[in-house]
Design an enzyme around this catalytic site. Structure first.
Site, mmCIF file in Angstrom:
data_model
loop_
_atom_site.group_PDB
_atom_site.id
_atom_site.type_symbol
_atom_site.label_atom_id
_atom_site.label_comp_id
_atom_site.label_asym_id
_atom_site.label_seq_id
_atom_site.Cartn_x
_atom_site.Cartn_y
_atom_site.Cartn_z
ATOM 1 N N LYS A 130 52.187 75.754 -15.597
ATOM 2 C CA LYS A 130 52.572 75.047 -16.815
ATOM 3 C C LYS A 130 53.977 74.457 -16.643
ATOM 4 O O LYS A 130 54.705 74.817 -15.707
ATOM 5 C CB LYS A 130 52.490 76.021 -17.992
ATOM 6 C CG LYS A 130 51.066 76.570 -18.204
ATOM 7 C CD LYS A 130 50.984 77.435 -19.442
ATOM 8 C CE LYS A 130 49.586 78.020 -19.599
ATOM 9 N NZ LYS A 130 49.458 78.779 -20.855
ATOM 10 N N TYR B 13 41.857 72.944 -24.170
ATOM 11 C CA TYR B 13 42.204 73.942 -25.189
ATOM 12 C C TYR B 13 41.356 73.781 -26.451
ATOM 13 O O TYR B 13 41.808 74.094 -27.545
ATOM 14 C CB TYR B 13 43.696 73.846 -25.507
ATOM 15 C CG TYR B 13 44.576 74.372 -24.381
ATOM 16 C CD1 TYR B 13 44.448 75.681 -23.920
ATOM 17 C CD2 TYR B 13 45.537 73.563 -23.774
ATOM 18 C CE1 TYR B 13 45.234 76.176 -22.892
ATOM 19 C CE2 TYR B 13 46.334 74.046 -22.737
ATOM 20 C CZ TYR B 13 46.183 75.345 -22.307
ATOM 21 O OH TYR B 13 46.968 75.836 -21.288
ATOM 22 N N PHE C 86 49.473 76.643 -33.826
ATOM 23 C CA PHE C 86 50.355 76.335 -32.689
ATOM 24 C C PHE C 86 49.800 75.232 -31.793
ATOM 25 O O PHE C 86 50.464 74.803 -30.857
ATOM 26 C CB PHE C 86 50.628 77.601 -31.852
ATOM 27 C CG PHE C 86 49.397 78.241 -31.270
ATOM 28 C CD1 PHE C 86 48.809 77.758 -30.103
ATOM 29 C CD2 PHE C 86 48.810 79.343 -31.885
ATOM 30 C CE1 PHE C 86 47.677 78.345 -29.566
ATOM 31 C CE2 PHE C 86 47.669 79.940 -31.357
ATOM 32 C CZ PHE C 86 47.103 79.428 -30.195
ATOM 33 N N ARG D 98 42.754 86.263 -13.220
ATOM 34 C CA ARG D 98 43.171 86.759 -14.536
ATOM 35 C C ARG D 98 44.055 87.997 -14.398
ATOM 36 O O ARG D 98 45.014 88.175 -15.127
ATOM 37 C CB ARG D 98 41.939 87.114 -15.393
ATOM 38 C CG ARG D 98 41.112 85.944 -15.843
ATOM 39 C CD ARG D 98 41.810 85.040 -16.812
ATOM 40 N NE ARG D 98 41.971 85.599 -18.142
ATOM 41 C CZ ARG D 98 42.383 84.899 -19.202
ATOM 42 N NH1 ARG D 98 42.694 83.618 -19.083
ATOM 43 N NH2 ARG D 98 42.525 85.459 -20.378
ATOM 44 N N THR E 54 47.918 87.318 -22.061
ATOM 45 C CA THR E 54 48.389 86.049 -22.637
ATOM 46 C C THR E 54 49.793 86.192 -23.218
ATOM 47 O O THR E 54 50.670 85.357 -22.959
ATOM 48 C CB THR E 54 47.420 85.594 -23.758
ATOM 49 O OG1 THR E 54 46.092 85.591 -23.232
ATOM 50 C CG2 THR E 54 47.770 84.211 -24.265
ATOM 51 N N ARG F 23 52.723 86.838 -15.435
ATOM 52 C CA ARG F 23 53.313 86.697 -16.768
ATOM 53 C C ARG F 23 54.259 87.854 -17.066
ATOM 54 O O ARG F 23 55.319 87.664 -17.658
ATOM 55 C CB ARG F 23 52.200 86.607 -17.818
ATOM 56 C CG ARG F 23 51.479 85.251 -17.797
ATOM 57 C CD ARG F 23 50.182 85.300 -18.565
ATOM 58 N NE ARG F 23 49.599 83.995 -18.803
ATOM 59 C CZ ARG F 23 48.384 83.806 -19.309
ATOM 60 N NH1 ARG F 23 47.637 84.858 -19.634
ATOM 61 N NH2 ARG F 23 47.908 82.606 -19.492
ATOM 62 N N ASN G 45 54.056 80.927 -21.108
ATOM 63 C CA ASN G 45 53.622 82.068 -20.284
ATOM 64 C C ASN G 45 53.246 81.658 -18.859
ATOM 65 O O ASN G 45 52.414 82.277 -18.213
ATOM 66 C CB ASN G 45 52.491 82.836 -20.981
ATOM 67 C CG ASN G 45 51.280 81.976 -21.274
ATOM 68 O OD1 ASN G 45 51.262 80.796 -20.907
ATOM 69 N ND2 ASN G 45 50.263 82.537 -21.897
ATOM 70 N N HIS H 168 48.096 79.188 -16.352
ATOM 71 C CA HIS H 168 46.747 79.289 -16.903
ATOM 72 C C HIS H 168 45.848 79.800 -15.784
ATOM 73 O O HIS H 168 46.009 79.400 -14.631
ATOM 74 C CB HIS H 168 46.254 77.913 -17.357
ATOM 75 C CG HIS H 168 44.771 77.878 -17.607
ATOM 76 N ND1 HIS H 168 44.219 78.259 -18.814
ATOM 77 C CD2 HIS H 168 43.730 77.550 -16.799
ATOM 78 C CE1 HIS H 168 42.900 78.157 -18.730
ATOM 79 N NE2 HIS H 168 42.573 77.731 -17.516
ATOM 80 N N GLU I 160 36.449 73.973 -15.314
ATOM 81 C CA GLU I 160 37.884 73.660 -15.241
ATOM 82 C C GLU I 160 38.290 73.106 -13.881
ATOM 83 O O GLU I 160 39.135 72.216 -13.798
ATOM 84 C CB GLU I 160 38.701 74.906 -15.599
ATOM 85 C CG GLU I 160 38.557 75.262 -17.076
ATOM 86 C CD GLU I 160 39.416 76.420 -17.535
ATOM 87 O OE1 GLU I 160 39.566 76.584 -18.748
ATOM 88 O OE2 GLU I 160 39.926 77.190 -16.671
HETATM 89 N N1 UDP Z 1 48.985 80.089 -26.936
HETATM 90 C C1 UDP Z 1 50.109 79.931 -27.730
HETATM 91 N N2 UDP Z 1 50.277 80.779 -28.809
HETATM 92 C C2 UDP Z 1 49.369 81.733 -29.116
HETATM 93 C C3 UDP Z 1 48.224 81.882 -28.298
HETATM 94 C C4 UDP Z 1 48.054 81.035 -27.209
HETATM 95 O O1 UDP Z 1 50.950 79.068 -27.472
HETATM 96 O O2 UDP Z 1 49.578 82.470 -30.109
HETATM 97 C C5 UDP Z 1 48.823 79.209 -25.754
HETATM 98 C C6 UDP Z 1 49.304 79.898 -24.488
HETATM 99 O O3 UDP Z 1 49.902 78.924 -23.661
HETATM 100 C C7 UDP Z 1 48.004 80.400 -23.901
HETATM 101 C C8 UDP Z 1 47.085 79.236 -24.248
HETATM 102 O O4 UDP Z 1 47.462 78.878 -25.568
HETATM 103 O O5 UDP Z 1 48.125 80.650 -22.518
HETATM 104 C C9 UDP Z 1 45.610 79.538 -24.161
HETATM 105 O O6 UDP Z 1 45.314 80.628 -24.996
HETATM 106 P P1 UDP Z 1 44.202 81.675 -24.578
HETATM 107 O O7 UDP Z 1 43.950 82.548 -25.764
HETATM 108 O O8 UDP Z 1 43.031 80.971 -23.967
HETATM 109 O O9 UDP Z 1 44.975 82.579 -23.498
HETATM 110 P P2 UDP Z 1 44.947 82.576 -21.892
HETATM 111 O O10 UDP Z 1 43.521 82.334 -21.469
HETATM 112 O O11 UDP Z 1 45.892 81.498 -21.424
HETATM 113 O O12 UDP Z 1 45.430 83.946 -21.498
HETATM 114 MG MG MG Z 2 42.137 80.967 -22.067
#
Ligand code: UDP
Ligand code: MG
Length: 154
Positions: A9, A49, A57, A85, A91, A102, A112, A115, A126
């Site tokens: 990111k 997304y 957000f 993962r 996250t 992270r 964070n 991705h 993806e």
């Molecule tokens: N995100 C955010 N605020 C939140 C939750 C998610 O900005 O409260 C953003 C963050 O960059 C996150 C992305 O949205 O990595 C995708 O969210 P997801 O729940 O898919 O988490 P990930 O798969 O990235 O762990």
């Molecule tokens: Mg995700």
């Protein structure tokens, strides 16, 4: 062998962490099969997304992801999606285990650093979202037998 998509990111490039974080994937034994720098357009951000489109957000997330360059990487390995993962961590980086990317490089949910695809089905979509066929590479590695035993490759 699975392939999964990793996105570095904008915070990674701004903070000068790209090399250090790519190294984590290489050391783990995931093979880089695609790597490029790009600017994500709003349409791709909305697709990527889509599950978060209704969240408060989301506008900030889209703005952040589309106004700075990102780096996309496709990696290959046994159970690469789950491994990606695990390397990424939770996250919310404040809750991510120390030792995860992270957990070690971020203290935020929205900044964070990376991705990582969350399922094999998502990963296939993806990788195709960010790489054309000719941008993905099939190649052997001389040390392959030191990363996996034969029985793991079945
Ligand atoms: N995100 C955010 N605020 C939140 C939750 C998610 O900005 O409260 C953003 C963050 O960059 C996150 C992305 O949205 O990595 C995708 O969210 P997801 O729940 O898919 O988490 P990930 O798969 O990235 O762990
Ligand atoms: Mg995700």
């Amino acid at each position: 062998m699975e392939r999964t998509l990793i996105l570095f990111k904008p915070d990674v490039l701004q903070r000068g962490l790209l090399g250090e974080i790519i190294t984590r994937f290489e050391k783990k034994g995931l093979k880089i099969v695609g790597l490029k720098m790009l600017r994500m357009g709003p349409a791709v951000a909305k697709e990527h997304y889509a599950h978060l489109a209704a969240k408060p957000f989301y506008p900030g997330l889209e703005h952040f992801m589309t106004h700075h360059p990102v780096v996309a990487m496709a990696v290959e390995g046994v159970e690469a999606v789950e491994v990606g993962r695990k390397l990424a961590g939770a996250t919310n980086a404040r809750k991510a285990e120390a030792g995860t990317i992270r957990g070690d490089f971020s203290n935020s949910t929205s900044r964070n650093v990376i991705h990582a695809s969350d399922s094999l089905e998502t990963a296939q979509k993806e990788v195709a979202r960010f790489f054309r066929g000719e941008e993905l590479f099939d190649y052997g590695m001389a040390l392959h037998e030191y990363f996996y035993a034969e029985d793991e490759l079945k």
